[in-house]
Motif scaffolding. Structure first.
Motif, PDB file in Angstrom:
ATOM      1  N   LEU A  54       0.511  -1.394   0.122  1.00  0.00           N
ATOM      2  CA  LEU A  54      -0.222  -0.063   0.327  1.00  0.00           C
ATOM      3  C   LEU A  54       0.590   1.167  -0.129  1.00  0.00           C
ATOM      4  O   LEU A  54       0.413   2.601   0.557  1.00  0.00           O
ATOM      5  CB  LEU A  54      -1.403  -0.059   1.120  1.00  0.00           C
ATOM      6  N   ALA A 109      -5.834  -3.396   6.258  1.00  0.00           N
ATOM      7  CA  ALA A 109      -5.935  -2.685   4.938  1.00  0.00           C
ATOM      8  C   ALA A 109      -5.567  -4.330   4.505  1.00  0.00           C
ATOM      9  O   ALA A 109      -5.805  -4.239   2.733  1.00  0.00           O
ATOM     10  CB  ALA A 109      -4.721  -2.134   5.370  1.00  0.00           C
ATOM     11  N   THR A 129      -7.103  -7.925   3.480  1.00  0.00           N
ATOM     12  CA  THR A 129      -8.359  -7.294   2.510  1.00  0.00           C
ATOM     13  C   THR A 129      -7.952  -7.545   1.067  1.00  0.00           C
ATOM     14  O   THR A 129      -8.346  -8.291   0.455  1.00  0.00           O
ATOM     15  CB  THR A 129      -8.667  -6.388   3.005  1.00  0.00           C
ATOM     16  N   ARG A 130      -6.871  -6.622   0.832  1.00  0.00           N
ATOM     17  CA  ARG A 130      -5.903  -6.090  -0.013  1.00  0.00           C
ATOM     18  C   ARG A 130      -5.534  -7.899  -1.210  1.00  0.00           C
ATOM     19  O   ARG A 130      -5.563  -8.253  -2.049  1.00  0.00           O
ATOM     20  CB  ARG A 130      -5.095  -5.203   0.160  1.00  0.00           C
ATOM     21  N   LEU A 135     -14.058  -1.048   8.191  1.00  0.00           N
ATOM     22  CA  LEU A 135     -14.149  -0.090   6.483  1.00  0.00           C
ATOM     23  C   LEU A 135     -12.940  -0.638   5.360  1.00  0.00           C
ATOM     24  O   LEU A 135     -13.620  -1.419   4.795  1.00  0.00           O
ATOM     25  CB  LEU A 135     -13.963   1.188   7.330  1.00  0.00           C
ATOM     26  N   LEU A 192       2.203   5.845  -5.284  1.00  0.00           N
ATOM     27  CA  LEU A 192       1.172   5.226  -5.849  1.00  0.00           C
ATOM     28  C   LEU A 192       0.357   3.910  -6.092  1.00  0.00           C
ATOM     29  O   LEU A 192       1.383   2.942  -5.685  1.00  0.00           O
ATOM     30  CB  LEU A 192       2.039   5.401  -7.926  1.00  0.00           C
ATOM     31  N   ILE A 193      -0.785   3.744  -5.906  1.00  0.00           N
ATOM     32  CA  ILE A 193      -0.845   2.801  -5.070  1.00  0.00           C
ATOM     33  C   ILE A 193      -1.644   2.103  -6.216  1.00  0.00           C
ATOM     34  O   ILE A 193      -2.779   2.739  -6.249  1.00  0.00           O
ATOM     35  CB  ILE A 193      -1.521   3.085  -3.769  1.00  0.00           C
ATOM     36  N   PRO A 194      -2.222   0.822  -6.454  1.00  0.00           N
ATOM     37  CA  PRO A 194      -3.141   0.441  -7.171  1.00  0.00           C
ATOM     38  C   PRO A 194      -3.795  -0.019  -7.111  1.00  0.00           C
ATOM     39  O   PRO A 194      -4.326  -0.686  -5.770  1.00  0.00           O
ATOM     40  CB  PRO A 194      -2.203  -1.269  -8.278  1.00  0.00           C
ATOM     41  N   LEU A 195      -5.413   0.678  -7.851  1.00  0.00           N
ATOM     42  CA  LEU A 195      -6.808   0.250  -6.910  1.00  0.00           C
ATOM     43  C   LEU A 195      -7.281  -0.711  -8.013  1.00  0.00           C
ATOM     44  O   LEU A 195      -8.004  -0.138  -8.471  1.00  0.00           O
ATOM     45  CB  LEU A 195      -7.141   1.270  -7.095  1.00  0.00           C
ATOM     46  N   THR A 196      -7.096  -1.942  -7.812  1.00  0.00           N
ATOM     47  CA  THR A 196      -6.974  -3.095  -8.594  1.00  0.00           C
ATOM     48  C   THR A 196      -8.224  -3.557  -8.683  1.00  0.00           C
ATOM     49  O   THR A 196      -9.199  -3.909 -10.193  1.00  0.00           O
ATOM     50  CB  THR A 196      -5.832  -4.279  -8.762  1.00  0.00           C
ATOM     51  N   LYS A 197      -9.073  -3.582  -7.881  1.00  0.00           N
ATOM     52  CA  LYS A 197     -10.464  -4.264  -7.937  1.00  0.00           C
ATOM     53  C   LYS A 197     -11.202  -2.920  -7.650  1.00  0.00           C
ATOM     54  O   LYS A 197     -12.379  -3.640  -9.216  1.00  0.00           O
ATOM     55  CB  LYS A 197     -10.793  -5.477  -6.399  1.00  0.00           C
ATOM     56  N   LEU A 217      -4.244   4.022 -10.945  1.00  0.00           N
ATOM     57  CA  LEU A 217      -3.232   4.130  -9.849  1.00  0.00           C
ATOM     58  C   LEU A 217      -3.574   5.111  -9.224  1.00  0.00           C
ATOM     59  O   LEU A 217      -4.294   5.984  -9.513  1.00  0.00           O
ATOM     60  CB  LEU A 217      -2.004   4.773 -10.093  1.00  0.00           C
ATOM     61  N   VAL A 255     -15.702   5.261  -1.914  1.00  0.00           N
ATOM     62  CA  VAL A 255     -14.954   5.334  -0.424  1.00  0.00           C
ATOM     63  C   VAL A 255     -15.476   3.024   0.089  1.00  0.00           C
ATOM     64  O   VAL A 255     -14.127   3.104   0.832  1.00  0.00           O
ATOM     65  CB  VAL A 255     -15.212   6.099   0.715  1.00  0.00           C
ATOM     66  N   ALA A 272     -12.085   0.693   0.429  1.00  0.00           N
ATOM     67  CA  ALA A 272     -11.620   0.348   1.609  1.00  0.00           C
ATOM     68  C   ALA A 272     -11.677  -1.950   1.190  1.00  0.00           C
ATOM     69  O   ALA A 272     -11.193  -2.013   2.103  1.00  0.00           O
ATOM     70  CB  ALA A 272     -12.524   0.842   1.965  1.00  0.00           C
ATOM     71  N   LYS A 273     -13.458  -1.647   1.011  1.00  0.00           N
ATOM     72  CA  LYS A 273     -13.655  -2.441   1.454  1.00  0.00           C
ATOM     73  C   LYS A 273     -12.760  -4.100   0.450  1.00  0.00           C
ATOM     74  O   LYS A 273     -12.438  -5.243   0.426  1.00  0.00           O
ATOM     75  CB  LYS A 273     -14.649  -3.240   1.117  1.00  0.00           C
ATOM     76  N   GLN A 274     -11.952  -3.025  -0.708  1.00  0.00           N
ATOM     77  CA  GLN A 274     -11.904  -4.690  -1.866  1.00  0.00           C
ATOM     78  C   GLN A 274     -10.165  -4.480  -1.734  1.00  0.00           C
ATOM     79  O   GLN A 274      -9.712  -5.409  -2.144  1.00  0.00           O
ATOM     80  CB  GLN A 274     -12.431  -3.736  -2.768  1.00  0.00           C
ATOM     81  N   ASP A 275     -10.127  -3.110  -1.823  1.00  0.00           N
ATOM     82  CA  ASP A 275      -8.005  -2.993  -1.775  1.00  0.00           C
ATOM     83  C   ASP A 275      -7.682  -2.709  -1.031  1.00  0.00           C
ATOM     84  O   ASP A 275      -6.927  -1.661  -0.908  1.00  0.00           O
ATOM     85  CB  ASP A 275      -7.847  -1.600  -2.765  1.00  0.00           C
ATOM     86  N   GLY A 276      -8.233  -2.510   0.322  1.00  0.00           N
ATOM     87  CA  GLY A 276      -8.107  -2.445   1.583  1.00  0.00           C
ATOM     88  C   GLY A 276      -6.819  -0.468   1.694  1.00  0.00           C
ATOM     89  O   GLY A 276      -6.125  -0.301   2.956  1.00  0.00           O
ATOM     90  N   LEU A 277      -7.848  -0.170   0.966  1.00  0.00           N
ATOM     91  CA  LEU A 277      -7.309   1.475   0.835  1.00  0.00           C
ATOM     92  C   LEU A 277      -8.443   2.742   1.599  1.00  0.00           C
ATOM     93  O   LEU A 277      -9.262   2.501   0.704  1.00  0.00           O
ATOM     94  CB  LEU A 277      -6.773   2.105  -0.591  1.00  0.00           C
ATOM     95  N   LEU A 278      -8.192   3.276   2.563  1.00  0.00           N
ATOM     96  CA  LEU A 278      -8.923   4.019   2.866  1.00  0.00           C
ATOM     97  C   LEU A 278      -8.697   5.569   2.112  1.00  0.00           C
ATOM     98  O   LEU A 278      -8.148   6.868   2.530  1.00  0.00           O
ATOM     99  CB  LEU A 278      -8.513   4.383   4.397  1.00  0.00           C
TER     100      LEU A 278
END
Lengths: 407, 407
Positions: free
Chosen positions: A83, A148, A151-152, A175, B90-95, B102, B339, B343-349
């Motif tokens: 992350l 986090a 989940t990822r 969340l 830069l953090i991938p938001l794949t899902k 990114l 949002v 968080a739920k799919q990629d663990g990023l808040l």
């Protein structure tokens, strides 16, 4: 784009060993505590790393945590779950600290705390070793980091925290896809529940030091410090100590760096900082004991270091003593004053545990345990934004005739 | 330790010019808006920079914001006021996003938001030019960044925010030494109070784009992106747009990099993202107008982009149009869902404004304005930890016989 997490690199883990008995365990297998009930430490072929990784090669890489791949346990690039684990900055605390005081601001890491370092490593290894469900006790930030990362990469998590854990931690865990339960007790009560479920085969136990890889992640604090200080080390380190993984990890990192020939035998004096309301390590240090008794009725505003009993107690005490440092306790009023001073004087918002390190530094200076001309690194282990701040409620009415000069 | 902020480097500012009329203004003097009432832009001797700063020299430096010294307005190293302005990852938001999405996670900056970029530069210039008291209207994060940097160098600050500004922002401003007032209105009502006091000579006005240097700080987002993408640029950028300083700044950065020969003439398509409840730029874009009317009764969960009227409206619209991008509005439900999904799919808040960029990306994909195989950068402008999260209140009793398998 960051080749540290996209390019395969050689790995050098040889085995694990019991931190108490030295008993040897196989690498690349799932482990908890050793048969002696103590943490396992990961061992590397440091001579081979020395032969294959010139320091200049390391220095040419991007500076994030994965720069240190050869000194980390993850074998396959595809197991890395990232992350954005940036190298955390060192920020001078000139007015509230002193001319040679630097804060290592760990609040810049994913999920806003240094727990990300340990959990990013432990989750990658859990993924590599086929774990699908993890449980963990937490005072808050570790649970957020676990949720986090897990989940990822699709690992299920169940997290138990004391019922007075900050609301923000409970919510961010949920969340980010973790199942979170409040327990009417402290972190070791939560740990007992996790241990029970692990014994029933319900999940893998991710408690501090009960799996071997969080310490490998935390040791990057020591690796980074060495690089940031130009392959010297600061004179002193003030570390907020609950479970103590980071302090143990840094101590291990320094030994590994010396084996590589990148630093000499000099070490910082390590100051393990606890709160007066929960200071089992300080009590054991003062009594000359090798292990620490559980601290009863633990209470402090710095919840992250409210750990009544640490499984790695003897490793913390050993590192502090070998370093010539101290274990120190500071009271909540001194902690809150330190947080206020750092914000009001230097514009830096510390978490209470970070405030504890500033309070301890001030006390150590007063006692002559550290000199003002010695370099000091204080660990701010989480962003101050996660913690309660005093109210500030001045109001002006845009419809009124405001005497702006009087504001 | 970081030579970017300790070593003197040559500077290349030649003058400032009005963004509307091109009228020229002296450098190294205190300026607000131009005589035409429009933002001033800082101009550099780019040919001289090109001659003296080989790209390899830049690349060998530490990666923080001050790496770009030659392209920044601060002349004296001693005027730099730093809290550790790291290059954001830069953090991938794949899902929740897609294979080529990114997130640029600006929440890692000091005070937890991208506002630090603008304010670190504006405060350094205010310090250089002898300002001792600053006032600013804010939706929250800009005020927090100003208070931190100004406090750090001893400049007094007075900050006005709408009365529904998040409590955390009001408190962090106060804790970091700013005097903060809630106003029964929106940010432009606050801005009117600041302007009135400035006209009375009570303070210097630090409103968005009303002083020339915040844009120079924000432009580092564009400089960093170019370096992180290996001196190409992404196909598309989704930017949460309130005052729009960052979008304008990135557009300026790309032109400067092209003048240095470090990138070619290609540009990303810029998507200015607003909320349906406050979308003046989108309305002007759709109507083909050069300026945007004030948006009445502005309301959105993404308070950071609740800006009814932007003084740089024409610069935002010009950049979006020249780039072949769009101005897009997304509703609060889509923002909140984005949002939650990230968080739920990629663990990023994400913060709500960051969520807005993900919502807009999804909508652009659906409409065919962007293809799934095109690279997209979404700006998460602040840490999600500053914003309300849904409650999560499961409890277990440590004294009870718990059926752990049923949890």
């Amino acid at each position: 784009m960051n080749s540290n997490i996209t390019v395969d690199r050689p790995t050098f883990v040889t085995h694990l060993e019991c931190s108490l008995t030295g008993e040897r365990y196989e690498a690349d297998q799932l482990h908890g505590l050793s048969r002696a009930g103590r943490p396992l430490l990961v061992r590397y072929d440091l001579a081979a790393i020395k032969a294959s990784l010139p320091k200049a090669m390391l220095e040419a890489r991007e500076t994030d945590l994965w720069r240190w791949r050869e000194l980390l346990p993850v074998r396959q690039t595809s197991d890395i779950v990232s992350l954005g684990e940036i190298e955390t900055p060192l920020i001078p605390l000139t007015k509230s600290g002193g001319a040679n005081v630097l804060v290592k601001d760990e609040g810049r890491l994913p999920t806003g705390s240094f727990k990300a370092r340990g959990l990013v490593m432990a989750v990658a290894m859990a993924k590599a070793l086929g774990v699908t469900k993890i449980a963990m006790p937490t005072n808050g930030n570790a649970g957020a980091a676990l949720a986090a990362y897990a989940t990822r990469c699709g690992i299920e998590t169940i997290i138990f925290c004391p019922d007075d854990t900050p609301e923000i931690n409970v919510r961010e865990i949920a969340l980010q896809g973790g199942r979170v339960y409040r327990v009417n007790g402290l972190i070791d009560d939560c740990g007992a529940i996790v241990a029970k479920g692990a014994a029933q085969g319900l999940w893998f136990d991710f408690s501090t030091l009960k799996e071997p890889y969080r310490i490998e992640g935390k040791k990057t604090m020591g690796l980074e410090l060495a690089a940031q200080f130009g392959w010297k080390l600061p004179d002193t380190i003030f570390y907020p100590t609950g479970g103590g993984t980071g302090l143990i990890g840094m101590w291990k990192a320094f030994d590994e760096l010396e084996a590589l020939g990148w630093i000499g035998p000099e070490r910082p004096r390590m100051f393990a900082v606890q709160a007066s309301g929960c200071a089992p390590i300080v009590r054991a240090f003062d009594l000359g004991l090798e292990h620490a008794e559980r601290w009863e009725d633990a209470a402090t505003v710095a919840a992250g270091i409210r750990v009544p009993k640490a499984v790695g107690d003897f490793l913390i005490l050993r590192a502090v003593r070998e370093s010539g440092g101290k274990a120190m306790a500071v009271g909540d009023p001194a902690i809150l004053k330190a947080v206020d001073d750092a914000a009001k004087q230097d514009g830096l918002l510390l978490c209470p545990e970070g405030g504890a390190t500033l309070a301890a530094y001030r006390e150590a200076l007063r006692l002559g345990w550290v000199e003002a001309d010695e370099s000091a690194v204080l660990f701010n282990c989480a962003t101050g934004l996660k913690y309660p701040m005093p109210a500030a409620d001045a109001v002006v009415d845009r419809f009124a005739e405001i005497d702006l000069a009087a504001l």
